[in-house]
Design an enzyme around this catalytic site. Structure first.
Site, mmCIF file in Angstrom:
data_model
loop_
_atom_site.group_PDB
_atom_site.id
_atom_site.type_symbol
_atom_site.label_atom_id
_atom_site.label_comp_id
_atom_site.label_asym_id
_atom_site.label_seq_id
_atom_site.Cartn_x
_atom_site.Cartn_y
_atom_site.Cartn_z
ATOM 1 N N SER A 290 5.884 11.703 20.233
ATOM 2 C CA SER A 290 6.490 11.544 18.913
ATOM 3 C C SER A 290 7.021 10.120 18.796
ATOM 4 O O SER A 290 7.545 9.559 19.755
ATOM 5 C CB SER A 290 7.634 12.546 18.730
ATOM 6 N N ARG A 330 -36.834 14.511 -7.954
ATOM 7 C CA ARG A 330 -35.921 13.741 -7.093
ATOM 8 C C ARG A 330 -34.529 13.871 -7.681
ATOM 9 O O ARG A 330 -34.353 13.691 -8.883
ATOM 10 C CB ARG A 330 -36.336 12.262 -7.034
#
Length: 479
Positions: A290, A330
């Site tokens: 931490s 496409r």
């Protein structure tokens, strides 16, 4: 190279498999293999194909070159176009003249989809290796802790006694299911179709004077087969430019894997809370620290696994949205939306398999805390067993069912099994014409009820389920 660093901790474990350089190399491999396949069917001289192969390594892919390619990709909407231009220049330098066979008959989507298939294969190998290691480590936990009793929890509350081995067996089943699915579904075939999905340019290139349509088609199939073989990919039955099911299968398989691994992480996160303290993640230098509290050892591996499970949902949704937007011959944007989501999902999932393997291999199981938490859970966790055994004896009396009287007794004496056994024995004796279970004498009634409160005697078939889970994993490894 991939956007997987500061905001995606841990992704570096797999990022190189799918970063910009890996994608560019895959595109070049696809173009190179296409020239080689043409050579194998006699459309290109072998010396020209060799020049095209050597030219791959002459295309600059350093950071500056990749940045330039990324900027240039905006012009055509994909990276194939500028990278193809660089490759053609390299081939011309190596061959001494332009080589028309480069990209002949292909379209950008053929190359891009096939390049992503190669990237997915690299990720898939790492992913399966990580899942195998995770499963191996979980088998050891299943076998060792098949009889380690702990309190089971449902809807966050104490439920019944279970064994930790059974919990680990459940994790193992999810990991093995995911591995099976990844092996079966997490792969893409080569993509072919040409400009509009008809292979018209490739047919024209393969046609010889006097050939029948069937003979030309056979030559086209031979060319495609060689191309797939050169790349180590499967040849599909047809064009999948706008059929995005293959991509959805991969993304779904990856998301399934992240869910299985996140489920294990969720359990570890709960069980490693200080007030629970039943397991502890493996420690490593610098991990779990931490920035403000020196005493903390955060369960970072599990946190990252949970992160990945959460992120995978949105990434899968983006791939599905792209697939749903495919149209015409496409796609106009849907295909493009798939790329970053699929890549990030693939990288995170592969990294997660590495995190999970490390977590499972180094998990500390604190049996003494499991026993203490089970004892603190009190006699209520055995109420189901008491009800099953005593309901036929107690019957309904004074307007209360046997279940209600057992509940009242447990609530009155939630902690001391001896006192509860005596209270329930008194309840039984207070009835008229009580018929005790076969083999239980009146003098043994209190002792018999006390034995019903031993959690070790109420594990069902947990040992057998543990054995089955371990056997299934071993069978998977042998296949």
């Amino acid at each position: 190279m991939i956007e997987a660093g500061l905001l995606l901790p841990g992704a570096h474990r797999a990022a190189a498999l799918a970063d910009d350089r890996a994608v560019a190399r895959a595109i070049l491999r696809v173009e190179d293999a296409w020239v080689t396949a043409q050579s194998r069917v006699g459309l290109v001289p072998a010396v020209a194909a060799e020049a095209a192969h050597v030219a791959v390594d002459r295309v600059p892919l350093d950071e500056a070159a990749l940045t330039d390619l990324a900027v240039a990709s905006e012009g055509g909407g994909n990276p194939v176009i500028p990278l193809l231009a660089a490759y053609r220049r390299a081939v011309e330098e190596e061959h001494g003249r332009p080589l028309g066979a480069v990209h002949a008959g292909l379209t950008s989507q053929d190359v891009m989809d096939t390049a992503l298939a190669l990237v997915v294969e690299d990720v898939r190998r790492m992913l399966l290796e990580g899942l195998d290691r995770t499963g191996d480590a979980l088998v050891r936990l299943v076998v060792r802790h098949g009889g380690t009793v702990m309190v089971g929890r449902t809807l966050t509350q104490h439920a019944l006694p279970v064994s930790f081995g059974l919990k680990a067996a459940s994790w193992l089943a999810g990991v093995d299911d995911a591995a099976d699915d990844v092996a079966a579904r997490a792969h893409l075939p080569v993509s072919f179709g040409g400009a509009a999905g008809s292979l018209a340019a490739t047919v024209a290139r393969c046609a010889h004077p006097g050939d029948t349509e069937e003979r030309t088609w056979q030559r086209v199939k031979e060319l495609l087969g060689y191309w797939a073989e050169e790349l180590g990919l499967r040849l599909p039955d047809g064009v999948w430019h706008t059929n995005r099911v293959p991509v959805l299968r991969v993304a779904g398989s990856l998301a399934e894997t992240t869910a299985a691994l996140a489920r294990m992480a969720n359990d570890v996160l709960t069980m490693s809370r200080p007030e629970v303290g039943e397991v502890r993640e493996p420690a490593a230098e610098g991990r779990g620290v931490s920035s403000a509290m020196p005493q903390k050892q955060n369960p970072v591996l599990s946190v990252l696994l949970k992160r990945t499970g959460i992120a995978a949902t949105a990434l899968l949704a983006q791939v599905a949205a792209g697939a749903s937007a495919a149209d015409d011959e496409r796609p106009d944007g849907g295909w493009h939306a798939e790329w970053p989501a699929l890549r990030e999902l693939a990288v995170l999932t592969a990294a997660a398999s590495s995190h999970a393997a490390e977590l499972a291999a180094g998990l500390t199981v604190r049996e003494e805390r499991m026993a203490r938490n089970l004892a603190d859970a009190g006699t209520g966790v055995m109420a189901e067993r008491l009800n099953t055994a005593l309901a036929p004896v107690l019957g309904e009396r004074d307007g209360r069912s046997a279940k209600q009287r057992i509940q009242a007794a447990v609530r009155a004496e939630p902690q001391d099994p001896e006192v509860l056994a005596a209270a329930l024995a008194a309840e039984v004796r207070a009835g008229e014409d009580v018929e005790l279970p076969e083999g239980v004498a009146a003098s043994e009634l209190t002792g018999w009820i006390r034995s019903l409160l031993d959690p070790r005697g109420y594990l069902g078939v947990a040992p057998q389920l543990c054995e089955r889970a371990a056997a299934r994993h071993d069978e998977r490894k042998r296949r």
